[in-house]
Design a protein around this motif. Structure first.
Motif, PDB file in Angstrom:
ATOM      1  N   GLU A   1       5.586  -4.845   5.787  1.00 29.21           N
ATOM      2  CA  GLU A   1       4.177  -4.558   6.024  1.00 29.21           C
ATOM      3  C   GLU A   1       3.514  -4.351   4.668  1.00 29.21           C
ATOM      4  O   GLU A   1       3.990  -3.594   3.838  1.00 29.21           O
ATOM      5  N   ARG A   2       2.423  -5.072   4.446  1.00 27.25           N
ATOM      6  CA  ARG A   2       1.708  -4.943   3.181  1.00 27.25           C
ATOM      7  C   ARG A   2       0.729  -3.790   3.282  1.00 27.25           C
ATOM      8  O   ARG A   2      -0.155  -3.787   4.105  1.00 27.25           O
ATOM      9  N   THR A   3       0.942  -2.802   2.456  1.00 26.14           N
ATOM     10  CA  THR A   3       0.083  -1.632   2.429  1.00 26.14           C
ATOM     11  C   THR A   3      -1.143  -1.943   1.583  1.00 26.14           C
ATOM     12  O   THR A   3      -1.017  -2.480   0.487  1.00 26.14           O
ATOM     13  N   PRO A   4      -2.322  -1.624   2.082  1.00 23.44           N
ATOM     14  CA  PRO A   4      -3.522  -1.838   1.259  1.00 23.44           C
ATOM     15  C   PRO A   4      -3.425  -1.066  -0.052  1.00 23.44           C
ATOM     16  O   PRO A   4      -2.874   0.034  -0.092  1.00 23.44           O
TER      17      PRO A   4
ATOM     18  N   VAL B   1      -7.831  -1.473  -0.079  1.00 22.43           N
ATOM     19  CA  VAL B   1      -8.235  -2.880  -0.021  1.00 22.43           C
ATOM     20  C   VAL B   1      -7.068  -3.709   0.502  1.00 22.43           C
ATOM     21  O   VAL B   1      -5.964  -3.653  -0.038  1.00 22.43           O
ATOM     22  N   ASP B   2      -7.316  -4.489   1.541  1.00 26.72           N
ATOM     23  CA  ASP B   2      -6.330  -5.432   2.053  1.00 26.72           C
ATOM     24  C   ASP B   2      -6.375  -6.656   1.135  1.00 26.72           C
ATOM     25  O   ASP B   2      -7.207  -7.552   1.301  1.00 26.72           O
ATOM     26  N   VAL B   3      -5.513  -6.684   0.135  1.00 27.14           N
ATOM     27  CA  VAL B   3      -5.540  -7.713  -0.903  1.00 27.14           C
ATOM     28  C   VAL B   3      -5.305  -9.102  -0.316  1.00 27.14           C
ATOM     29  O   VAL B   3      -5.954 -10.073  -0.724  1.00 27.14           O
ATOM     30  N   ALA B   4      -4.408  -9.227   0.651  1.00 22.30           N
ATOM     31  CA  ALA B   4      -4.143 -10.536   1.260  1.00 22.30           C
ATOM     32  C   ALA B   4      -5.421 -11.072   1.925  1.00 22.30           C
ATOM     33  O   ALA B   4      -5.759 -12.248   1.787  1.00 22.30           O
ATOM     34  N   THR B   5      -6.147 -10.206   2.616  1.00 20.19           N
ATOM     35  CA  THR B   5      -7.401 -10.624   3.243  1.00 20.19           C
ATOM     36  C   THR B   5      -8.458 -10.941   2.188  1.00 20.19           C
ATOM     37  O   THR B   5      -9.222 -11.901   2.325  1.00 20.19           O
TER      38      THR B   5
ATOM     39  N   ASN C   1     -11.964  -3.337  -5.379  1.00 18.97           N
ATOM     40  CA  ASN C   1     -11.484  -4.694  -5.098  1.00 18.97           C
ATOM     41  C   ASN C   1     -10.802  -5.323  -6.317  1.00 18.97           C
ATOM     42  O   ASN C   1      -9.721  -5.898  -6.211  1.00 18.97           O
TER      43      ASN C   1
END
Length: 190
Positions: free
Chosen positions: A6-9, A13-17, A105
């Motif tokens: 699970e990628r933690t923000p 910020v959700d970096v992948a998004t 960001n």
């Protein structure tokens, strides 16, 4: 056996998004066109109320998760009832919050974990312009806005400064305040 991670923000910020959005816009430039809107209603004297609800973006009509209502007024010393910040004070909030979100960001995109970001913002204004007492020699708006940031994180000072600078270069509010923006005013009566 499969392992999922699970990628933690980072910095909230959700970096992948963030990168996914950037890639999508790169592929289809039309989704980058946004129109933000507000409605404003006079209450009394210098008091008015603005509402932010819908906007157009990503080629569709959208609604904020929650409608936001803000009050604006002048302090008593400027003939108001002081039920909210003055319109020019909202500009101070706008520049600070735009730069702050950009910092979060940019830092997340660079893999920098922030531990503290705060700012103080001042705007110098001479009322001789607004009151029509300068013969046109004093502008109506701010003579200067100064934003001072305190930024801490797991990067060196130079990197943190670069992050703030990149946020400034990409800030829509900074751009609107430092470059002429056409403003059209229409009047409907009756």
């Amino acid at each position: 056996m499969s392992i999922t991670t699970e990628r933690t923000p980072l910095n909230g910020v959700d970096v992948a998004t963030l990168f996914g959005t950037r890639d999508a816009v790169k592929q289809t430039n039309e989704i980058a066109k946004f129109q933000f809107r507000a409605t404003n209603t006079w209450v009394s004297g210098t008091h008015s109320r603005s509402t932010f609800a819908g906007f157009h973006g990503a080629m569709q009509e959208l609604q904020h998760e929650q409608e936001t209502v803000v009050e604006s007024d002048h302090p008593a010393v400027l003939v108001g009832t002081d039920v909210g910040p003055t319109p020019v004070e909202y500009l101070l909030h706008a520049i600070a919050s735009c730069l702050t979100s950009g910092i979060a960001n940019v830092a997340a995109a660079r893999g920098v974990r922030l531990t503290h970001v705060s700012s103080s913002v001042t705007g110098d204004i001479d009322l001789l312009g607004i009151l029509g007492l300068s013969g046109g020699s004093v502008r109506n708006g701010y003579e200067q806005i100064k934003v001072t940031f305190r930024v801490e994180g797991d990067a060196d000072d130079a990197t943190l400064r670069e992050i703030v600078e990149q946020s400034r270069r990409r800030s829509a509010v900074y751009d609107a305040l430092t470059n002429p923006t056409p403003v059209a005013i229409e009047v409907v009566t009756g």
